[in-house]
Write a protein that holds these residues in place. Structure first.
Motif, PDB file in Angstrom:
ATOM      1  N   LEU A 181       0.757  -1.078   0.010  1.00  0.00           N
ATOM      2  CA  LEU A 181      -0.011   0.026   0.066  1.00  0.00           C
ATOM      3  C   LEU A 181       0.718   1.330   0.003  1.00  0.00           C
ATOM      4  CD1 LEU A 181      -2.813  -1.036   2.564  1.00  0.00           C
ATOM      5  CD2 LEU A 181      -3.147  -0.565  -0.038  1.00  0.00           C
ATOM      6  N   LYS A 182       1.741   1.369   0.817  1.00  0.00           N
ATOM      7  CA  LYS A 182       2.811   2.340   0.819  1.00  0.00           C
ATOM      8  C   LYS A 182       3.316   2.663  -0.669  1.00  0.00           C
ATOM      9  CE  LYS A 182       4.688   2.219   5.617  1.00  0.00           C
ATOM     10  NZ  LYS A 182       5.694   2.196   6.387  1.00  0.00           N
ATOM     11  N   VAL A 183       3.958   1.575  -1.242  1.00  0.00           N
ATOM     12  CA  VAL A 183       4.329   1.950  -2.324  1.00  0.00           C
ATOM     13  C   VAL A 183       3.761   2.182  -3.623  1.00  0.00           C
ATOM     14  CG1 VAL A 183       5.779   0.727  -4.507  1.00  0.00           C
ATOM     15  CG2 VAL A 183       6.337   0.122  -2.039  1.00  0.00           C
ATOM     16  N   MET A 184       2.335   1.756  -3.554  1.00  0.00           N
ATOM     17  CA  MET A 184       1.358   1.967  -4.532  1.00  0.00           C
ATOM     18  C   MET A 184       0.774   3.476  -4.327  1.00  0.00           C
ATOM     19  SD  MET A 184       0.181   0.569  -7.010  1.00  0.00           S
ATOM     20  CE  MET A 184      -0.609   1.796  -8.381  1.00  0.00           C
ATOM     21  N   HIS A 185       0.493   3.950  -2.913  1.00  0.00           N
ATOM     22  CA  HIS A 185       0.225   5.279  -2.786  1.00  0.00           C
ATOM     23  C   HIS A 185       1.167   6.237  -3.334  1.00  0.00           C
ATOM     24  CE1 HIS A 185      -3.405   5.362  -0.418  1.00  0.00           C
ATOM     25  NE2 HIS A 185      -2.913   4.243   0.434  1.00  0.00           N
ATOM     26  N   TYR A 186       2.537   6.223  -3.303  1.00  0.00           N
ATOM     27  CA  TYR A 186       3.508   7.099  -4.019  1.00  0.00           C
ATOM     28  C   TYR A 186       3.425   6.866  -5.386  1.00  0.00           C
ATOM     29  CZ  TYR A 186       7.748   9.187  -4.760  1.00  0.00           C
ATOM     30  OH  TYR A 186       8.691  10.136  -5.489  1.00  0.00           O
ATOM     31  N   ILE A 187       3.235   5.906  -6.199  1.00  0.00           N
ATOM     32  CA  ILE A 187       3.113   5.652  -7.364  1.00  0.00           C
ATOM     33  C   ILE A 187       2.027   6.352  -7.942  1.00  0.00           C
ATOM     34  CG2 ILE A 187       2.662   4.014  -9.152  1.00  0.00           C
ATOM     35  CD1 ILE A 187       4.373   2.134  -7.877  1.00  0.00           C
ATOM     36  N   VAL A 188       0.940   6.426  -7.364  1.00  0.00           N
ATOM     37  CA  VAL A 188      -0.225   6.986  -7.765  1.00  0.00           C
ATOM     38  C   VAL A 188      -0.115   8.356  -7.581  1.00  0.00           C
ATOM     39  CG1 VAL A 188      -2.903   7.431  -7.199  1.00  0.00           C
ATOM     40  CG2 VAL A 188      -1.930   5.231  -7.155  1.00  0.00           C
ATOM     41  N   ASP A 189       0.325   8.965  -6.390  1.00  0.00           N
ATOM     42  CA  ASP A 189       0.697  10.388  -6.362  1.00  0.00           C
ATOM     43  C   ASP A 189       1.581  10.843  -7.126  1.00  0.00           C
ATOM     44  OD1 ASP A 189      -0.980  10.176  -3.961  1.00  0.00           O
ATOM     45  OD2 ASP A 189       0.386  10.204  -2.450  1.00  0.00           O
TER      46      ASP A 189
END
Length: 498
Positions: A363-371
């Motif tokens: 979730l941490k990695v995907m949140h940064y990718i989406v941002d």
């Protein structure tokens, strides 16, 4: 100096990786389906692990209710009366529950009701070898010819080409016949297959379906297909047979002078040849059904992008209370049993923690990718920004190798389709405004420029550089050539139409 074995005491520092750390890294690396199988295996081998059932979600409240109910049952005296309060009138019947329950007035359905579940499976189909063998069975062949035909079929690869030279096939099958004759005390002077017999069998194989099967190279494959289509006297057949190298190099002017025809006729013949199948055997290859189950879901809700883990089908684990209660009484067990119980209990605790850590890491990695890639979700691939594993690792406070394991073989379902997480990572180029643009976005622009070019005057690499520079992208000609090759786009000279 005295020789022999000696013992010396010393101090040194070593970095050893805990075996559990290896397992944690493996959990990060596993795609969703692999993780499901791994957890099912852990459930079988570790008695302290059990599945979280749907009714276990409210354990705290249900346990209190069960305890109260049990106390009441123990306090109330047993009664033998079977009388029940009479229910009269339609008001006492919950018709909505009856309808939803499928007209089963006896109450709700059993929780573990047996049902039949059907799952689609791959239907067995004939491969190329089966297809050729079936056709050969309809041809009148001698036993030796049938034996040789099987040898030919066994040397045809999935593309439909003869994988071995005729000389090797001939030498191998003749040696086999010689050994067979020696084992049976037969006449070893009997000749094997001659060159003429090998060519005759090759002709039989090449006359089978699909057209082009049994060819030894691309040129022969195209000739076989043209011959099967009745175009032996056509210009396309002549070009393939007599000037195949020039045809591949798109030398229209040379071919038009050599054959005394116009360049347009050469291009028309080339277009007909391009419709042929360069790998005729692949149509009978067993296509593997690759099902992709995304590990993450990105959904746009109220103009905001929300991220969810697609782990609804993932087994949820908890510690078994029964085995925990058994393990509390340590006086019942010997030393070996205590060690086994301690290891399994610690392993179960660690497994539950590792799965939760995997969830939070993804979730941490995907949140940064989406941002970082929000413009991509809004405008498309041309708005994709350059992104590296190191950048993500520094942002989320992890090591670069950890981010690599999280993104490897993982897929995400987005409003723009199901994409691998590696899709969002690419190198970047600078623009005149000082911004960065993704290499993947540049490739998309090059592909669109080539698709919309004038075929009579195609864009050269330098022309593409100039067009991109007008949009502010600073790029070298060799970089454009590299991206064009990666896209499978031919040079301008070979794309030119007369």
């Amino acid at each position: 100096m005295k020789t022999g074995l000696q013992q010396n005491a010393g101090l040194r520092q070593e970095l050893k990786v805990n075996p559990r750390l290896y397992q944690a890294m493996d959990l990060l690396y596993m795609p969703l389906l692999d993780l499901q199988q791994h957890l099912k295996q852990e459930l079988l081998t570790n008695p302290f692990l059990e599945l979280v059932e749907p009714e276990d979600e409210d354990d705290d409240s249900s346990d209190a209710e069960d305890t109260t109910a049990e106390a009441q049952d123990l306090a109330e005296p047993e009664t033998t009366t079977e009388s029940e309060p009479e229910k009269t009138g339609d008001d006492d019947v919950d018709w909505e529950a009856v309808l939803l329950d499928g007209f089963e007035t006896g109450g709700q359905r059993e929780e573990h009701e047996q049902r039949e579940w059907y799952e689609p499976v791959t239907v067995a189909t004939k491969d190329l070898s089966d297809h050729l063998t079936e056709q050969l069975s309809l041809i009148e062949l001698t036993p030796l010819q049938a034996f040789l035909a099987d040898e030919f079929v066994g040397n045809i690869n999935d593309d439909g080409y003869l994988a071995c030279p005729l000389e090797e096939i001939q030498r191998g099958i003749n040696e086999l016949l010689t050994r067979e004759a020696e084992e049976r005390d037969l006449d070893t002077d009997a000749p094997g297959f001659s060159d003429a017999q090998m060519l005759e069998m090759l002709q039989i194989i090449q006359d089978l379906d699909p057209p082009g099967v049994g060819a030894r190279d691309l040129r022969e494959c195209l000739l076989l297909q043209l011959r099967a289509a009745g175009q032996r006297e056509s210009l396309a057949y002549r070009l393939v047979e007599e000037a195949f190298d020039e045809l591949i190099a798109h030398r229209w002017s040379e071919l038009s002078k050599r054959f005394g025809i116009s360049a347009q006729d050469v291009q028309s013949a080339h277009d007909e040849i391009a419709k042929l199948d360069p790998k005729p055997g692949l149509r009978f290859s067993a296509s593997s059904d690759n099902y992709i189950i995304p590990d993450l879901v990105v959904d746009k809700i109220d103009n905001e992008y929300h991220i969810f883990l697609n782990d609804g089908n993932l087994p949820r684990l908890k510690l078994s209370r029964t085995y925990q209660e058994i393990a509390r009484d340590k006086k019942k067990f010997d030393t070996e049993s205590k060690d086994f119980i301690a290891s399994k209990l610690n392993s179960a605790n660690w497994m539950i923690q590792a799965i939760e850590q995997r969830r939070q890491t993804m979730l941490k990695v995907m949140h940064y990718i989406v941002d970082r890639q929000k413009d991509f979700f809004e405008r498309g691939v041309q708005a994709l920004k350059p992104l590296t594993l190191r950048e993500v690792a520094e942002a989320v406070g992890m090591h670069e190798s950890t981010v690599s394991r999280v993104t490897n073989e993982k897929f995400v379902q987005t409003p723009r389709g199901v994409l691998p997480l590696k899709f969002f990572f690419s190198s970047g180029l600078s623009t005149a405004d000082g911004d960065d643009v993704s290499a993947r976005g540049i490739k998309d622009q090059i592909e669109k420029l080539v698709a919309g070019e004038d075929t009579k005057n195609p864009l050269t690499d330098q022309a593409i550089v100039e067009i991109l520079q007008q949009t502010g992208v600073q790029i070298a000609r060799r970089t454009v050539a590299k991206y064009r090759d990666q896209l499978g786009v031919l040079p301008a000279r070979m794309r030119k139409r007369v």
